[in-house]
Design an enzyme around this catalytic site. Sequence first.
Site, PDB file in Angstrom:
ATOM      1  N   ARG A 166       0.829  -1.215   0.000  1.00 41.92           N
ATOM      2  CA  ARG A 166       0.000   0.000   0.000  1.00 41.92           C
ATOM      3  C   ARG A 166       0.867   1.271   0.000  1.00 41.92           C
ATOM      4  O   ARG A 166       0.486   2.293   0.579  1.00 41.92           O
ATOM      5  CB  ARG A 166      -0.965   0.029   1.187  1.00 41.92           C
ATOM      6  CG  ARG A 166      -1.787  -1.229   1.366  1.00 41.92           C
ATOM      7  CD  ARG A 166      -2.580  -1.583   0.143  1.00 41.92           C
ATOM      8  NE  ARG A 166      -3.308  -2.850   0.314  1.00 41.92           N
ATOM      9  CZ  ARG A 166      -3.974  -3.432  -0.675  1.00 41.92           C
ATOM     10  NH1 ARG A 166      -3.998  -2.900  -1.876  1.00 41.92           N
ATOM     11  NH2 ARG A 166      -4.605  -4.559  -0.458  1.00 41.92           N
ATOM     12  N   GLU A 289      -6.130 -12.082   8.110  1.00 40.79           N
ATOM     13  CA  GLU A 289      -5.848 -12.112   6.674  1.00 40.79           C
ATOM     14  C   GLU A 289      -4.753 -13.121   6.333  1.00 40.79           C
ATOM     15  O   GLU A 289      -3.821 -12.823   5.592  1.00 40.79           O
ATOM     16  CB  GLU A 289      -5.478 -10.713   6.174  1.00 40.79           C
ATOM     17  CG  GLU A 289      -6.597  -9.704   6.400  1.00 40.79           C
ATOM     18  CD  GLU A 289      -6.333  -8.328   5.806  1.00 40.79           C
ATOM     19  OE1 GLU A 289      -5.168  -7.925   5.732  1.00 40.79           O
ATOM     20  OE2 GLU A 289      -7.309  -7.668   5.429  1.00 40.79           O
ATOM     21  N   LYS A 358      -7.450  -0.054  14.791  1.00 39.64           N
ATOM     22  CA  LYS A 358      -7.590   0.929  13.709  1.00 39.64           C
ATOM     23  C   LYS A 358      -8.623   1.986  14.101  1.00 39.64           C
ATOM     24  O   LYS A 358      -9.520   1.709  14.887  1.00 39.64           O
ATOM     25  CB  LYS A 358      -8.007   0.241  12.405  1.00 39.64           C
ATOM     26  CG  LYS A 358      -6.888  -0.577  11.784  1.00 39.64           C
ATOM     27  CD  LYS A 358      -7.240  -1.069  10.379  1.00 39.64           C
ATOM     28  CE  LYS A 358      -6.063  -1.870   9.820  1.00 39.64           C
ATOM     29  NZ  LYS A 358      -6.305  -2.372   8.452  1.00 39.64           N
ATOM     30  N   ASP A 363     -11.877  -0.689   7.949  1.00 42.17           N
ATOM     31  CA  ASP A 363     -10.510  -0.711   7.430  1.00 42.17           C
ATOM     32  C   ASP A 363     -10.110   0.615   6.805  1.00 42.17           C
ATOM     33  O   ASP A 363      -9.976   0.693   5.583  1.00 42.17           O
ATOM     34  CB  ASP A 363     -10.378  -1.835   6.396  1.00 42.17           C
ATOM     35  CG  ASP A 363      -8.933  -2.057   5.976  1.00 42.17           C
ATOM     36  OD1 ASP A 363      -8.053  -1.438   6.577  1.00 42.17           O
ATOM     37  OD2 ASP A 363      -8.702  -2.849   5.053  1.00 42.17           O
ATOM     38  N   GLU A 391      -4.452   4.412   1.017  1.00 41.31           N
ATOM     39  CA  GLU A 391      -4.952   3.209   0.340  1.00 41.31           C
ATOM     40  C   GLU A 391      -6.355   3.432  -0.228  1.00 41.31           C
ATOM     41  O   GLU A 391      -6.642   3.057  -1.356  1.00 41.31           O
ATOM     42  CB  GLU A 391      -4.954   2.054   1.343  1.00 41.31           C
ATOM     43  CG  GLU A 391      -5.476   0.759   0.774  1.00 41.31           C
ATOM     44  CD  GLU A 391      -5.406  -0.396   1.775  1.00 41.31           C
ATOM     45  OE1 GLU A 391      -4.939  -0.192   2.920  1.00 41.31           O
ATOM     46  OE2 GLU A 391      -5.824  -1.510   1.409  1.00 41.31           O
TER      47      GLU A 391
HETATM   48  O1  GCW Z   1      -6.335  -2.462   4.677  1.00 42.38           O
HETATM   49  C1  GCW Z   1      -5.786  -3.702   4.680  1.00 42.38           C
HETATM   50  C2  GCW Z   1      -4.795  -3.667   3.572  1.00 42.38           C
HETATM   51  C3  GCW Z   1      -3.722  -4.708   3.723  1.00 42.38           C
HETATM   52  C4  GCW Z   1      -3.116  -4.585   5.114  1.00 42.38           C
HETATM   53  C5  GCW Z   1      -4.223  -4.786   6.138  1.00 42.38           C
HETATM   54  C6  GCW Z   1      -3.732  -4.614   7.579  1.00 42.38           C
HETATM   55  C7  GCW Z   1      -0.881  -4.991   5.859  1.00 42.38           C
HETATM   56  O2  GCW Z   1      -5.456  -3.813   2.350  1.00 42.38           O
HETATM   57  O3  GCW Z   1      -2.771  -4.492   2.715  1.00 42.38           O
HETATM   58  O4  GCW Z   1      -2.059  -5.490   5.313  1.00 42.38           O
HETATM   59  O5  GCW Z   1      -5.214  -3.819   5.939  1.00 42.38           O
HETATM   60  O6  GCW Z   1      -3.917  -3.544   8.115  1.00 42.38           O
HETATM   61  O7  GCW Z   1      -3.187  -5.549   8.141  1.00 42.38           O
END
Ligand code: GCW
Length: 694
Positions: A166, A289, A358, A363, A391
Amino acid sequence: MKRLFVFFMLCNFLSFADDGSRLWLKYDLIKSESQRKVYSKTYKKIVVLNQTPGIELAAKELQEALTGLLGTKIPISYESNNVTSSKKSIVLGLTDLGSEEGFSIAGDNKSARIESKSEIGLLYGTFAFIRRIQNLESTTFQLTDSPKVKVRMLNHWDNADGTVERGYAGSSMWKWPELPETIDPRLIQYARANASIGINAVSINNVNASSRFLTPEYLRKIKGVADVLRPYGIKVFISVNFKSPKTLGGLETSDPLDESVRNWWLKKTNEIHDYIPDFGGYLVKANSEGEPGPQDYGRTHADGANMLAAALEKRDGIVIWRAFVYNADINGDRFQEAFNQFKPLDGSFHEKVVVQVKNGPIDFMPREPFHPMFGAFPKTPLAMEFQITQEYLGQSTHLTYLAPMFKETLDSKIDANYTVAEVVEGTKDKFPISVIAGVANTGSDVNWTGHPFNQANWYAFGRLAWDYSLSSEQIAKEWTNMTLSHEPSVVNSIVDLMTESLPTYIKYTYPLGLHHMMGEGHHYGPQPWLEKSGRPDWTSVYYHRADAKGIGFDRNGKMSNALSLYSKEVQNKWNNPATCDLNYLMWFHHLDWTYKLSTGNTVWDELMIRYFQGPEEVKAMQSQWEKLKGKIDSEFFDNVAGRLKTQEREAYWWRDACYLYFKDFSKLPLPNGLKAPSRTLEDVKNIERIYHLR
Ligand code: GCW
């Protein structure tokens, strides 16, 4: 010779082209002679009272700044503590008062004095002093300042192969093949820039972590970076791959409760300290993920985090454990996943663990309600994770100033008494550790950040991490003064552009609280029609839930209960579509296309009005920018002008994609005065398809 010098000085004075590499630490000659005089008659020398390497560093920075800004070299003298006369000087000295990283500055029209308990505090004070001059502020003032949050950190998502996840500003700044024998001088510039805004920690590798970073080969390289950053008060953290004991150590398992695994981490942690004695600690993305984690062994996030904390027990470092976790459940709501997984663990984390959350529950969408974990974890310190790299915010082609977004989250009230910022700071639950992190937007590009305005987002993040009470406008103004111009009309115009940029971006991408409709995987441009992906919660239809009747995700009971995760006060603010902040509407409500909003428009009309206004506002931004031609650095000007053209094209792309797609659900006409685009839905779908071609 002298003539030649004058000629060069003149060129410097008149020339405009600037590659942006100096960021906001430009130190170019202040144009107004009278203004220069104010400073040069007050500051004739720099007096250093305690000669230590850290203070010398501060004094040299000050000297370089003043020499550039005022056009004459100011000498540095080293004097003993009992100096009697400090007239016409800037005195730098240690004192017993204040906090570790804080400083105080007192100035009048005869001298100035910068004091701190520590060398790093003096460096911060020095940068604050320089900032005042870069902003042409008065010589007479008193300032006492200290950071509100203890760890102010950049998270780099840089990979071992030199790519940046990103990243939109070139490749990684860490040149792994060359390190540690060759140190890129840019690392020092990077350290200075960070210190100038108070950033004191850096995790150097992607949270999707390679075990490679824990090998002796790479630890030597990381040590090379840490040695450059240390004098600037910056500690290095490493993102770790949870499976390392197995992949690297050759163990049978990476189970956090297994003795051999625990010993492996202890030994590894000791080894890291041989290279980096002031190692900051670990940052971990686990069971998210596809990354490995303690759940692979039937253990909890707390088991995993606490094992690493135990390895750091005798050290200063900490464990930052990310809460960005979610399961692929078509009937679930990703909004609630992290909360539900972590809530039962509140109170069971080691005291060296901070859970990093976050800013919002999904996200890093352009606008998210604050994450419901903030305020619901009285026994666990929570770190704030923002994304500075854009992003979902136009990457490197859209001008979007992010301070208003950071502020919106930080200033959100979690209940009647506290804000999110106060939770992060630890004032609410009295934690000794506090962390605020931003996913970095830096790369190998000469100007560091790709879009020249993205420099302002790095700057703003640092300033807010230090003091979240600063206003977005003030930060934009400071940055503009330091980077582009002192001319009030120019500064006002740029600050205005910056302030309006995020609302404009949101209008043509995600109005009324829509979210997660970007192109699959690359996350560039719109793809609201995406209905099949690796997981249901990676599609767009999962989030907007458009149907013949209406649009939006009812999280108020009908589609999920996510709103109930917030305090009663917050629920009351958002649970009624008639009174819910329009910016968050689709986050919590599924409304009929014809539902009448407080604006007097129906949902359909309001959405379309905003979608159609967005690109028009980008055009207005372009005209506003054109008026600055010749008034700011030409390279900066041209670079932004080009990107604004791309932004315009892409704003129409978003608008058309969303209009053409949603109209097939609503079957409603455009509100009066809006003209339908000539291209078809298939046309816009084809643009996105390009990004999947090999
Ligand atoms: O927003 C998503 C992104 C991923 C990222 C993930 C995260 C590092 O698309 O690329 O991976 O979040 O925050 O872990």
